[in-house]
Design a protein around this motif. Structure first.
Motif, PDB file in Angstrom:
ATOM      1  N   PRO A  76       0.796  -1.234   0.000  1.00 19.10           N
ATOM      2  CA  PRO A  76       0.000   0.000   0.000  1.00 19.10           C
ATOM      3  C   PRO A  76       0.832   1.289   0.000  1.00 19.10           C
ATOM      4  O   PRO A  76       0.452   2.270  -0.635  1.00 19.10           O
ATOM      5  N   ASP A  77       1.980   1.297   0.700  1.00 17.03           N
ATOM      6  CA  ASP A  77       2.817   2.507   0.748  1.00 17.03           C
ATOM      7  C   ASP A  77       3.610   2.721  -0.534  1.00 17.03           C
ATOM      8  O   ASP A  77       4.141   3.803  -0.774  1.00 17.03           O
TER       9      ASP A  77
ATOM     10  N   VAL B   8      -6.930   9.598  -6.261  1.00 16.51           N
ATOM     11  CA  VAL B   8      -6.261  10.526  -5.343  1.00 16.51           C
ATOM     12  C   VAL B   8      -5.091   9.771  -4.713  1.00 16.51           C
ATOM     13  O   VAL B   8      -5.268   8.669  -4.195  1.00 16.51           O
ATOM     14  N   VAL B   9      -3.905  10.380  -4.773  1.00 13.70           N
ATOM     15  CA  VAL B   9      -2.690   9.712  -4.301  1.00 13.70           C
ATOM     16  C   VAL B   9      -1.925  10.608  -3.336  1.00 13.70           C
ATOM     17  O   VAL B   9      -2.132  11.821  -3.301  1.00 13.70           O
ATOM     18  N   GLN B  10      -1.029   9.995  -2.546  1.00 17.63           N
ATOM     19  CA  GLN B  10      -0.245  10.737  -1.559  1.00 17.63           C
ATOM     20  C   GLN B  10       1.209  10.275  -1.595  1.00 17.63           C
ATOM     21  O   GLN B  10       1.489   9.078  -1.649  1.00 17.63           O
TER      22      GLN B  10
ATOM     23  N   TYR C  99       7.442   7.454  -4.247  1.00 18.73           N
ATOM     24  CA  TYR C  99       6.273   6.572  -4.291  1.00 18.73           C
ATOM     25  C   TYR C  99       5.001   7.304  -3.874  1.00 18.73           C
ATOM     26  O   TYR C  99       5.034   8.205  -3.037  1.00 18.73           O
ATOM     27  N   PHE C 100       3.890   6.844  -4.451  1.00 20.60           N
ATOM     28  CA  PHE C 100       2.549   7.244  -4.026  1.00 20.60           C
ATOM     29  C   PHE C 100       1.871   6.073  -3.332  1.00 20.60           C
ATOM     30  O   PHE C 100       1.988   4.934  -3.788  1.00 20.60           O
ATOM     31  N   ARG C 101       1.113   6.367  -2.271  1.00 18.68           N
ATOM     32  CA  ARG C 101       0.073   5.445  -1.805  1.00 18.68           C
ATOM     33  C   ARG C 101      -1.230   5.942  -2.421  1.00 18.68           C
ATOM     34  O   ARG C 101      -1.351   7.126  -2.773  1.00 18.68           O
ATOM     35  N   VAL C 102      -2.206   5.076  -2.548  1.00 20.20           N
ATOM     36  CA  VAL C 102      -3.473   5.433  -3.191  1.00 20.20           C
ATOM     37  C   VAL C 102      -4.529   5.687  -2.112  1.00 20.20           C
ATOM     38  O   VAL C 102      -4.878   4.779  -1.360  1.00 20.20           O
TER      39      VAL C 102
ATOM     40  N   SER D   7       6.119   6.537   4.992  1.00 21.78           N
ATOM     41  CA  SER D   7       5.808   5.108   4.926  1.00 21.78           C
ATOM     42  C   SER D   7       6.327   4.378   6.160  1.00 21.78           C
ATOM     43  O   SER D   7       7.288   4.804   6.806  1.00 21.78           O
ATOM     44  N   LYS D   8       5.698   3.251   6.456  1.00 27.86           N
ATOM     45  CA  LYS D   8       6.068   2.429   7.614  1.00 27.86           C
ATOM     46  C   LYS D   8       7.528   1.983   7.521  1.00 27.86           C
ATOM     47  O   LYS D   8       8.269   2.044   8.503  1.00 27.86           O
TER      48      LYS D   8
END
Length: 218
Positions: free
Chosen positions: A59-60, A113-115, A148-151, A202-203
């Motif tokens: 996910p991240d 939408v991404v982050q 990287y993007f998460r969604v 990210s984790k």
């Protein structure tokens, strides 16, 4: 961010085994541009996949992004062609580099939408793919790593879509800055403390920086 940020290319590919230096290497780094609209889920684009799920994907790290502005830099340096997808990225973009994008930045792109979650960590498979042993280290040194993007919201993304900044973190930490602390100013305790407190990080990178902080404080 007053300029236009655009998707130059959407690139996908599933893992395949190639022979490099006489040895088989299974990798998902070979991505091909796709012209039609693609569904983006919480984990990846339709038709995309990773071979090494420990270091890639999740996910991240749903979407790997690389600025097209860097391609000509590598071409001049290594006298060979670097096309969209050359760095195994899902989105080749223009108008946004590591210097100006921050962890936690939220973008609307297509109907998704991404982050921004973390810098991209260049791995040995980039060196193998291009036959340039120093490439991952050079990416770290220059800070031209991509990110990287998460969604946050699944949707459909197409080549030519505009990325619109929706929200920015309260403590804007650029990807370039994070890279500098990760690879150059490795003992900057104050900076690392600030980075680990960024909720959108990210984790994996939070754990990585937290471990370093623990070692520095011992």
């Amino acid at each position: 961010m007053n300029h236009v940020v655009k998707v130059v290319s959407v690139n996908v590919g599933t893992p395949k085994t190639v022979m490099i230096d006489g040895k088989p290497l299974t990798t998902g780094i070979y991505k091909q541009p796709v012209d039609e609209p693609l569904t983006l889920t919480k984990l990846n684009f339709a038709g995309d996949g990773q071979a090494d799920l420990v270091h890639h994907g999740g996910p991240d790290k749903a979407v790997c992004v690389y600025p097209s502005e860097h391609l000509s830099v590598w071409e001049r340096l290594y006298h060979c062609s670097f096309a969209a997808g050359a760095f195994g990225e899902n989105l080749t973009i223009s108008g946004l580099t590591e210097e100006h994008v921050c962890i936690g930045d939220v973008f609307a792109v297509g109907t998704a939408v991404v982050q921004v979650s973390q810098p991209r960590q260049p791995c040995f498979k980039l060196a193998k793919r291009h036959g340039i042993k120093e490439l991952p280290l050079k990416m770290q040194e220059t800070g031209y790593t991509g990110f990287y993007f998460r969604v946050l919201q699944e949707g459909v993304v197409t080549q030519g879509d505009i990325l619109r900044l929706v929200k920015r973190s309260k403590t804007p930490l650029s990807v370039q800055y994070i890279n500098r602390i990760a690879y150059i100013e490795k003992s900057n305790v104050e900076a690392i403390q600030t980075i680990v407190e960024e909720p959108a990080l990210s984790k994996d990178w939070r754990e990585w920086f937290s471990n370093r902080l623990h070692q520095l404080k011992r």
